[in-house]
Design an enzyme around this catalytic site. Structure first.
Site, PDB file in Angstrom:
ATOM      1  N   ASP A 129      41.132  39.536  34.962  1.00 58.23           N
ATOM      2  CA  ASP A 129      40.158  38.918  35.855  1.00 58.23           C
ATOM      3  C   ASP A 129      40.474  39.378  37.283  1.00 58.23           C
ATOM      4  OD1 ASP A 129      38.138  37.422  36.931  1.00 58.23           O
ATOM      5  OD2 ASP A 129      38.652  35.582  35.859  1.00 58.23           O
TER       6      ASP A 129
HETATM    7  C1  NOJ Z   1      36.254  35.967  38.582  1.00 57.72           C
HETATM    8  C2  NOJ Z   1      35.732  35.190  37.413  1.00 57.72           C
HETATM    9  O1  NOJ Z   1      36.723  34.323  36.924  1.00 57.72           O
HETATM   10  C3  NOJ Z   1      35.225  36.051  36.272  1.00 57.72           C
HETATM   11  O2  NOJ Z   1      34.581  35.225  35.347  1.00 57.72           O
HETATM   12  C4  NOJ Z   1      34.344  37.156  36.770  1.00 57.72           C
HETATM   13  O3  NOJ Z   1      33.851  37.915  35.690  1.00 57.72           O
HETATM   14  C5  NOJ Z   1      35.116  38.001  37.744  1.00 57.72           C
HETATM   15  N1  NOJ Z   1      35.522  37.186  38.874  1.00 57.72           N
HETATM   16  C6  NOJ Z   1      34.349  39.212  38.226  1.00 57.72           C
HETATM   17  O4  NOJ Z   1      33.368  38.875  39.127  1.00 57.72           O
END
Ligand code: NOJ
Length: 728
Positions: free
Chosen positions: A256
């Site tokens: 993530d």
């Molecule tokens: C953080 C989030 O937790 C995740 O769900 C998302 O896909 C990513 N950022 C990318 O934007």
């Protein structure tokens, strides 16, 4: 769907020819870089980028990758396409409320077509984090509190995004996230600690991922949280032993955003190279953030930090996906064909999806108001608000209109007056008084309330689940006028309604239902359509009652109100209301038992009756179940009212005696049926090996002999009960 073969010649030749740095470059996606920086990163060999916002810009980045890098490897182009690209569908939680997985599949299909036309080939969706705590803002992004619902809807999303074949021009890679147990963040505070037992990890949180992998999901995202002390990004047990080895996942595990960097704050890594080393060794394949290489292209990992075979494995996974997508043949998109606005057809699908997710929470002969001429007063902050798209919406998505405009369009016979009465947050007693002053002059009042979408989603946890601001006062003021009234709620999580719900005759849960949400609500209010959705998450009585969910264990001292509800004491514990004087039982002294509205709750403008429950055999043996035998469950549902409507039929099991305490109900099947007045349909479900067992604390799936109850009906209440004995 199967992914590309693991050992393709083209892929193997590339791996053979690539330097250490070139390999590492393939294992990162920069987190939302500026366009100028993205071009430079691509020149330096980076394997994936966030979508640069148009087909033309994407083509240019793909051209650089193909023509200006040593091996000409095309790019993965990622974007959070969560519930729409140009056409915004209801938030995932509202999609779950449809209890019709096709809702999620068509959203994903149309989203994939729209996104792929602009060059996106990878979405970070679906989120299948089972979540039982509505304080957590991200409950809006998933499919609610039940593992089975998350599993079924997640698989539907994967099918929708990835299509028949990844080679198809309108297929994009899906990403099941967040692996794993993110939904159990302590206190509902985002990013918080998760400490979970082995049995709950597998029975609840892993279950949807198991199905997503079976559905062929191409990528999985690691969760920000720890599990039993070890952050998921650096958790070999989760990423490798469970996901890759046990579930057999052969796609890409992506981190993530800055999740690897966060290992420093977690306090498990000394510095960035240490964090990277631990993550790749644990089984991460792509780092999101762009930290694997330094700004000047140097490697932050040395060849002796992570075994070459592990890095090659990660590169192989990435290149295999690029191959499967057909990017080596043609990574370009035709700019003229880029979809930049919803079509008539996609709007229609979005309207159907919004309608299917509406949940009629309460109705004492007020709704529908009817299409014929009448004077309607619409009050509340959601009367004129256009904030219907919900969390995780694209800044370039087509905007929604307001409920007031939708009513004018859908109910042309009504004479409509609109007064805000109160803002979302700031209240003014005189505005409320003014809004209700002339209520007597109207045939009905609709109160449109809710939480703005900025209060939902990532990093948007709430400690107080009531309507914000003075909205509760507005509802009560309208209720005091005694006029026929209905409350419509627009929100992205279960809300607490106890301060007003008993004083109003009708409540419609509309969620943040996307582009066509307001029209769906207008049509439900008038009766042009009949709401048939169900709650995918329990609505608590109070913010301090959470976590509260239907599939809880009985405890050794369940609190029940004996004899006050038909069908036995258990239903009171599930449903409420009422409390008990029985002192040493599991409850709050100052709160009725059970939730305000349970999981599965939802009414209709018509009525349904069940009859003729049949379980195909009274007994089945563990060995037969293991060999694939299943037990049939049959029931007939009839529309006994005067309107056409949809009924959601659910099958719950209860394993009465087991070596580990079992949930008092566990959903193992559901279906949504449209029935004309008087029409009856016979429904058939099957229960097999996967339905009648559970994962124990040693990571083994077991089906134990003993007695089971099978509850079938329109929700947790009013079910028909069958019996089944599992023999050794
Ligand atoms: C953080 C989030 O937790 C995740 O769900 C998302 O896909 C990513 N950022 C990318 O934007």
């Amino acid at each position: 769907m199967t992914l590309a073969p693991a050992h393709d010649e083209l892929v193997e030749n590339l791996i053979e020819a690539m330097t250490w740095e070139q390999k590492l470059a393939q294992l990162q996606i920069a987190f939302r870089p500026r366009l100028e920086d993205a071009a430079e990163l691509v020149r330096s060999g980076i394997g994936a980028v966030f979508w640069p916002r148009s087909a033309e810009a994407t083509n240019e980045l793909q051209r650089i990758a193909r023509e200006e890098t040593p091996h000409g490897i095309p790019l993965l182009v990622g974007l959070d396409v969560i519930h729409g690209q140009r056409t915004t569908f209801p938030v995932p939680l509202a999609q779950a409320a449809s209890f019709q997985p096709e809702t999620a599949e068509t959203d994903a299909r149309i989203s994939a077509q729209e996104a792929a036309s602009g060059g996106v080939n990878w979405t970070f969706s679906p989120m299948i984090d089972v979540s039982r705590d509505p304080r957590w803002g991200r409950v809006v992004e998933g499919f609610g509190e039940d593992a089975y619902v998350n599993a079924v809807f997640g698989a539907a999303k994967v099918r929708g995004y990835q299509g028949e074949s990844l080679r198809d021009r309108d297929s994009i890679l899906a990403c099941a996230k967040h692996f794993v147990a993110y939904g159990q963040a302590e206190g509902g505070r985002d990013y918080n600690t998760v400490d979970v037992s082995a049995q709950r990890l597998r029975n609840v949180y892993l279950e949807p991922f198991r199905l997503a992998v079976d559905a062929g999901v191409a990528t999985v995202m690691a969760a920000f949280n720890t599990v039993s002390g070890r952050p998921a990004h650096a958790n070999h047990f989760l990423l490798t032993a469970i996901l890759k080895e046990e579930l057999g996942f052969n796609g890409v595990v992506v981190g993530d955003a800055e999740g690897v960097v966060n290992l420093l704050d977690h306090g498990i890594a000394e510095d960035l190279p240490d964090a990277l080393r631990q993550s790749f060794a644990a089984g991460l394949d792509v780092e999101m953030g762009g930290n694997v290489l330094t700004a000047d292209g140097g490697a932050r990992l040395r060849p002796d930090d992570v075994p070459l075979a592990r890095v090659d494995d990660a590169v192989r996974r990435v290149l295999s996906l690029k191959l499967a997508l057909g990017l080596f043949d043609d990574p370009y998109r035709e700019p003229d064909l880029e979809v930049t606005a919803p079509s008539r057809a996609s709007r229609q699908v979005a309207l159907t999806a919004a309608e299917k997710g509406l949940v009629l929470l309460k109705n004492e002969s007020v709704l529908p108001l009817g299409p014929e001429r009448k004077r309607v007063l619409l009050v509340g902050p959601y009367a004129n608000s256009t904030d219907h798209l919900g969390a995780w919406v694209q800044s370039f998505a087509a905007p929604a209109g307001s409920l007031a405009d939708a009513i004018r369009q859908e109910c042309p016979e009504w004479s409509l007056a609109v007064k805000e009465g109160t803002g979302f947050f700031e209240g003014d007693a005189s505005l409320i008084a003014d809004a209700v002053a002339d209520a007597a002059g109207y045939d009905a009042v609709v109160v449109a309330v809710g939480e703005p979408s900025a209060l939902t989603g990532e990093a948007s946890s709430r400690s107080d689940l009531r309507l914000p601001g003075a909205q509760e006062e507005l509802i009560r003021a309208v209720a005091e006028t005694g006029r026929p009234m209905a409350v419509v709620m627009f929100n992205g999580r279960p809300l607490v309604t106890s301060a007003w719900v008993n004083s109003v005759p009708a409540v419609l849960e509309a969620w943040h239902a996307g582009l066509e949400g307001p029209r769906a609500v207008a049509r439900a209010l008038s009766g042009s359509m009949n709401p048939g959705g169900r709650l995918p998450m329990t609505f608590p009585r109070s913010s301090s009652q959470v976590p509260i969910y239907y599939d809880h264990e009985n405890t050794g001292r369940p609190a029940t109100v004996s004899g006050t509800i038909d069908g036995g004491t258990l239903d009171v514990a599930l449903m409420g209301p009422g409390n008990t004087d029985d002192h040493y039982t599991s409850k709050y002294k100052d709160l009725d038992l059970g939730p305000q509205f349970p999981f599965g709750h939802g009414l209709s403008y018509t009525s349904f009756e069940y009859g003729g429950l049949k379980v195909s055999a009274p007994e089945v043996s563990v060995a037969d179940l293991r060999a694939g035998k299943s037990v049939g469950v049959e029931i007939t549902v009839r529309n006994t009212g005067a309107r056409a409507g949809d009924e959601v039929t659910m099958v719950f099991i209860r394993d009465l005696i087991a070596s580990l305490a079992q949930p008092i109900r566990r959903l193992r099947g559901f279906t949504r049926t449209s029935l004309q007045p008087g029409e009856a349909r016979s429904l058939y479900f099957e229960l097999g090996w996967n339905d009648l067992g559970f994962w124990d604390n040693d990571g083994r799936y077991v089906v134990e002999d003993g007695d089971f109850e099978i509850h079938v009906g329109g929700g947790l209440d009013g079910t028909a009960v069958g019996e089944l004995r599992v023999r050794p």
